[in-house]
Design an enzyme around this catalytic site. Structure first.
Site, PDB file in Angstrom:
ATOM      1  N   GLY A 186       6.512   8.317  -1.253  1.00  0.00           N
ATOM      2  CA  GLY A 186       7.585   8.783  -2.131  1.00  0.00           C
ATOM      3  C   GLY A 186       7.363   8.342  -3.558  1.00  0.00           C
ATOM      4  N   ASN A 187       8.451   8.106  -4.281  1.00  0.00           N
ATOM      5  CA  ASN A 187       8.334   7.736  -5.697  1.00  0.00           C
ATOM      6  C   ASN A 187       8.324   6.218  -5.881  1.00  0.00           C
ATOM      7  OD1 ASN A 187      11.173   6.731  -6.212  1.00  0.00           O
ATOM      8  ND2 ASN A 187      11.660   8.826  -5.590  1.00  0.00           N
ATOM      9  N   VAL A 190      11.803   4.065  -5.490  1.00  0.00           N
ATOM     10  CA  VAL A 190      12.151   3.703  -4.110  1.00  0.00           C
ATOM     11  C   VAL A 190      11.085   2.780  -3.525  1.00  0.00           C
ATOM     12  CG1 VAL A 190      12.624   4.595  -1.795  1.00  0.00           C
ATOM     13  CG2 VAL A 190      13.431   5.844  -3.811  1.00  0.00           C
ATOM     14  N   GLU A 208       2.481   4.838  -0.688  1.00  0.00           N
ATOM     15  CA  GLU A 208       1.814   6.020  -1.225  1.00  0.00           C
ATOM     16  C   GLU A 208       2.782   6.666  -2.217  1.00  0.00           C
ATOM     17  OE1 GLU A 208      -1.212   6.744  -0.846  1.00  0.00           O
ATOM     18  OE2 GLU A 208      -1.624   5.230   0.679  1.00  0.00           O
ATOM     19  N   CYS A 242       2.148  15.204  -4.930  1.00  0.00           N
ATOM     20  CA  CYS A 242       1.965  13.918  -5.619  1.00  0.00           C
ATOM     21  C   CYS A 242       0.660  13.847  -6.392  1.00  0.00           C
ATOM     22  CB  CYS A 242       2.058  12.767  -4.617  1.00  0.00           C
ATOM     23  SG  CYS A 242       0.823  12.839  -3.304  1.00  0.00           S
TER      24      CYS A 242
END
Length: 490
Positions: A186-187, A190, A208, A242
């Site tokens: 995710g980002n 977070v 990741e 991503c």
């Protein structure tokens, strides 16, 4: 509820059922059947979640999953086997090896942009390594999450691999529990919260994440081919990838040419209108739609710019003459906007890249090997692809992962197995050759330390033949006896 799920999965792991390799292979084969038997259902869920075409679902998610499963199943015995290492004289007749072992119970928190690949790829490695895993799909891709929760217990051991759905409260509750590894995609915002939660239990993490992956186009390259490949990578999945090229760096003299070549490519990819094309996706929800639209503030639109909030549609958009302080250059775009930032030369491009957080991916297009080598030598990133975009992700022989703000850890293929394993150091000593241990026993002396230096030097690999080992030992013993005899005679 979450605590009961976690406790049940841990109890299932502690039963030892995942230790045998055949069990792991059975689970991998079952996961493969899930994918092959429900391709249409998966494609339909993604169509509802993100307007993904069935062809893109196969291309971007399912093919890679099938390849990883087949690779893990066929190589599992080799991956899990003890790995011999080099020995020294003191361990010459001993067994010395590294043994991959399951970490225990993993938590896998998936992402919404590729909800099957980015959730099941870590699970493949967890299964292959012999772990149990709690699977938490993203609530934003709700149709995929619901389908995964329905299907996974029908194919896999539901006690070992339970699925927990829900939003932020459920995820927060899971993060309060103790795990042996946490895998989050995710980002970075977070990601920091996940790492903070993991630190309370000293749980290792694989993060990741993402970031702004730069794409440098050298004037000495095939600009038409470069733009065709960049256009594909940027606007696939509506820019929600991503490792999509986040922005272009180029010299001012080729900016207009780049815009024109992207225009030509968009006409080729979407002959009528991207909005009506089955191959062009949508933003995941109105929240992200509003976020992406706000990023265009103050920018000059060279191509595209059309939008429809009711459909979460944003057309493929190119922005030119973008300045470094613009809002769009301050955060990951994660949408179909492609800014072009001009630089005077390669050195300025490298300086621009190095002045920002380390990206997940870096792309450079050039015929000039000196340009390519400078980019490789003078920048850093999670991965690099030269004269293309995103294709390094498709090779499960390459480790995939970020560095710094773009993540930590790596996976794909054997790299996922290694990430999900504890590599246990094993030394099985013999009772023989006790005389060599005098070098470490008191009373110590200069002579004993000198002997220890000789004994503890790494000399050969444990895979050498026993004959070779005994030949060395015999030689050492013979030399020792000869020295002792000479001392007596003299």
């Amino acid at each position: 509820m979450e605590m009961q799920v976690v406790d049940g999965a841990r109890e299932a792991f502690q039963s030892g059922r995942s230790r045998p390799l055949e069990y792991r292979k059975q689970q991998l084969r079952a996961l493969h059947r899930l994918i092959t038997e429900h391709q249409a259902d998966i494609a339909q869920a993604l169509k509802q979640d993100i307007n993904r075409s069935m062809y893109d679902t196969s291309l971007f998610e399912l093919i890679g999953l099938e390849n990883d499963i087949k690779l893990a199943e066929s190589n599992l015995a080799d991956w899990a086997a003890p790995q011999p290492v080099k020995k020294n004289l003191s361990t010459a007749v001993d067994d010395v090896y590294i043994k991959p072992e399951p970490l225990g119970l993993a938590l896998i928190i998936g992402a919404w942009n590729y909800p099957w690949a980015l959730t099941l790829q870590p699970l493949i490695g967890a299964i292959a390594a012999g772990n149990a895993a709690v699977v938490k799909p993203s609530e934003l891709s709700e149709h995929s999450a619901r389908l995964l929760k329905e299907l996974l217990p029908q194919y896999l051991d539901k006690e070992m691999y339970p699925v927990v759905t829900g939003g932020i409260p459920e995820t927060q509750e899971l993060l309060k529990q103790r795990f042996d590894h946490i895998f989050y995609t995710g980002n970075s915002t977070v990601g920091k919260l996940v790492m903070e939660a993991a630190s309370r239990h000293l749980t290792p993490v694989t993060l990741e994440l993402g970031g702004k992956s730069p794409c440098y186009i050298d004037k000495n390259c095939d600009i038409a081919v470069a733009c065709r490949r960049i256009t594909w990578g940027k606007f696939a999945n509506c820019g929600q990838t991503c490792i999509a090229p986040d922005y272009i760096l180029c010299e001012p003299s080729i900016q207009d040419r780049i815009v024109e070549e992207i225009r030509n490519t968009l006409r080729e990819f979407y002959p009528e209108d991207p909005k009506t094309s089955p191959d062009y996706g949508r933003i995941i929800n109105t929240h992200h739609f509003d976020r992406v639209m706000a990023l265009m503030e103050g920018c000059t639109i060279a191509l595209g710019g059309e939008s429809d909030r009711s459909q979460c549609y944003i057309s493929p958009t190119v922005l030119q003459n973008v300045l470094p302080h613009f809002r769009i250059m301050q955060e990951e775009i994660f949408g179909p906007l492609l800014p072009i930032v001009t630089v005077n030369d390669l050195s300025e491009a490298i300086h621009f890249i190095n002045g920002r957080e380390k990206p997940l991916a870096l792309y450079v297009f050039s015929y000039d090997k000196k340009v390519i080598n400078r980019m490789l030598m003078e920048t850093t990133s999670g991965g690099v692809t030269v004269n293309d975009v995103m294709m390094h992700y498709t090779l499960n022989s390459l480790p995939f992962g970020g560095v710094g703000n773009s993540g930590m850890g790596r996976y794909h293929g054997k790299h996922t197995f290694d990430q999900m394993s504890h590599h246990r150091s094993c030394l099985i000593k013999s009772f023989a050759m006790e005389s060599l241990n005098d070098a470490r026993y008191p009373p110590l002396s200069v002579a004993r330390v000198r002997k220890a230096k000789l004994v503890l030097q790494t000399r050969w690999c444990s895979c050498c033949s026993g004959m070779c080992v005994w030949a060395v030992i015999s030689t050492v013993v013979a030399v020792g006896l000869l020295i002792a005899l000479l001392v007596v005679l003299l």
